[in-house]
Design an enzyme around this catalytic site. Sequence first.
Site, mmCIF file in Angstrom:
data_model
loop_
_atom_site.group_PDB
_atom_site.id
_atom_site.type_symbol
_atom_site.label_atom_id
_atom_site.label_comp_id
_atom_site.label_asym_id
_atom_site.label_seq_id
_atom_site.Cartn_x
_atom_site.Cartn_y
_atom_site.Cartn_z
ATOM 1 N N GLU A 16 -1.431 -16.377 -9.392
ATOM 2 C CA GLU A 16 -0.589 -15.536 -10.238
ATOM 3 C C GLU A 16 0.888 -15.858 -10.068
ATOM 4 O O GLU A 16 1.686 -15.611 -10.962
ATOM 5 C CB GLU A 16 -0.833 -14.058 -9.920
ATOM 6 C CG GLU A 16 -2.205 -13.594 -10.372
ATOM 7 C CD GLU A 16 -2.281 -12.081 -10.421
ATOM 8 O OE1 GLU A 16 -1.343 -11.428 -9.971
ATOM 9 O OE2 GLU A 16 -3.300 -11.581 -10.916
ATOM 10 N N CYS A 30 -6.730 -5.307 -7.481
ATOM 11 C CA CYS A 30 -6.493 -4.793 -6.133
ATOM 12 C C CYS A 30 -5.924 -5.884 -5.230
ATOM 13 O O CYS A 30 -5.449 -5.604 -4.148
ATOM 14 C CB CYS A 30 -7.777 -4.244 -5.543
ATOM 15 S SG CYS A 30 -9.192 -5.311 -5.727
ATOM 16 N N HIS A 31 -5.978 -7.122 -5.689
ATOM 17 C CA HIS A 31 -5.435 -8.206 -4.869
ATOM 18 C C HIS A 31 -3.922 -8.238 -4.940
ATOM 19 O O HIS A 31 -3.288 -8.964 -4.192
ATOM 20 C CB HIS A 31 -6.000 -9.532 -5.351
ATOM 21 C CG HIS A 31 -5.783 -9.771 -6.805
ATOM 22 N ND1 HIS A 31 -6.627 -9.283 -7.781
ATOM 23 C CD2 HIS A 31 -4.803 -10.434 -7.457
ATOM 24 C CE1 HIS A 31 -6.167 -9.656 -8.964
ATOM 25 N NE2 HIS A 31 -5.062 -10.333 -8.808
ATOM 26 N N TYR A 39 0.839 -1.190 0.000
ATOM 27 C CA TYR A 39 0.000 0.000 0.000
ATOM 28 C C TYR A 39 0.883 1.252 0.000
ATOM 29 O O TYR A 39 0.618 2.210 -0.717
ATOM 30 C CB TYR A 39 -0.906 0.014 1.231
ATOM 31 C CG TYR A 39 -1.920 -1.099 1.223
ATOM 32 C CD1 TYR A 39 -3.115 -0.949 0.546
ATOM 33 C CD2 TYR A 39 -1.672 -2.307 1.870
ATOM 34 C CE1 TYR A 39 -4.040 -1.970 0.525
ATOM 35 C CE2 TYR A 39 -2.595 -3.324 1.864
ATOM 36 C CZ TYR A 39 -3.783 -3.158 1.182
ATOM 37 O OH TYR A 39 -4.691 -4.170 1.163
ATOM 38 N N ASN A 82 -13.285 -0.049 -3.977
ATOM 39 C CA ASN A 82 -13.223 -0.459 -5.375
ATOM 40 C C ASN A 82 -14.308 -1.498 -5.667
ATOM 41 O O ASN A 82 -14.305 -2.567 -5.087
ATOM 42 C CB ASN A 82 -11.838 -1.045 -5.654
ATOM 43 C CG ASN A 82 -11.764 -1.653 -7.033
ATOM 44 O OD1 ASN A 82 -12.539 -1.313 -7.905
ATOM 45 N ND2 ASN A 82 -10.829 -2.561 -7.207
#
Length: 140
Positions: free
Chosen positions: A137, A111-112, A82, A103
């Site tokens: 990912e 956002c993950h 962040y 969001n």
Amino acid sequence: MVYLYDSPLGPISYEWDGEACQHVWLERLDAVNHHDPVSAWLDGYFQGESAALPLLAKPATDFQGKMRAGLLDIPPGEVRTYGDIAKVLSTSPRAMGQALGANPLPILIPCHRVIAADGLGGFSCGLAWKKKLLKFERGF
DNA sequence: CCATTCATAGCCT
DNA sequence: AGGCTATGAATGG
């Protein structure tokens, strides 16, 4: 209209008005499967491709617009804190949390991929999703 | 080294 | 306008 998408990681529901994706929920809603740019993108995403995003709902605020751009700038499979994003956007880390939590388009807006400096951080639709997505990912 | 506290800025009611 | 964070850095023990 709200549609359902069954991803390998779990059920996803999203609101598609025929023009843009207005909202995404990481849960199973009472909806039907549907073929549209959103499902197409999700298909690609879960095959490991990063396709062009479908048309998304206009950011509620200017800041959310900047944040969206900042998030999309994160390379696939990478994560940022962040604070890192906050520095890039010249804002404060807390504001990031607020904006990310507000969001309406998780996954579409990655956002993950934003985690806390020392931990996972949070996730509006449940941390389980965040973990699964990051694991996915990272190639696990 | 772990626990608290504070600074900070954008969002929600 | 006030309170609330999906934080981070600085103190205090």
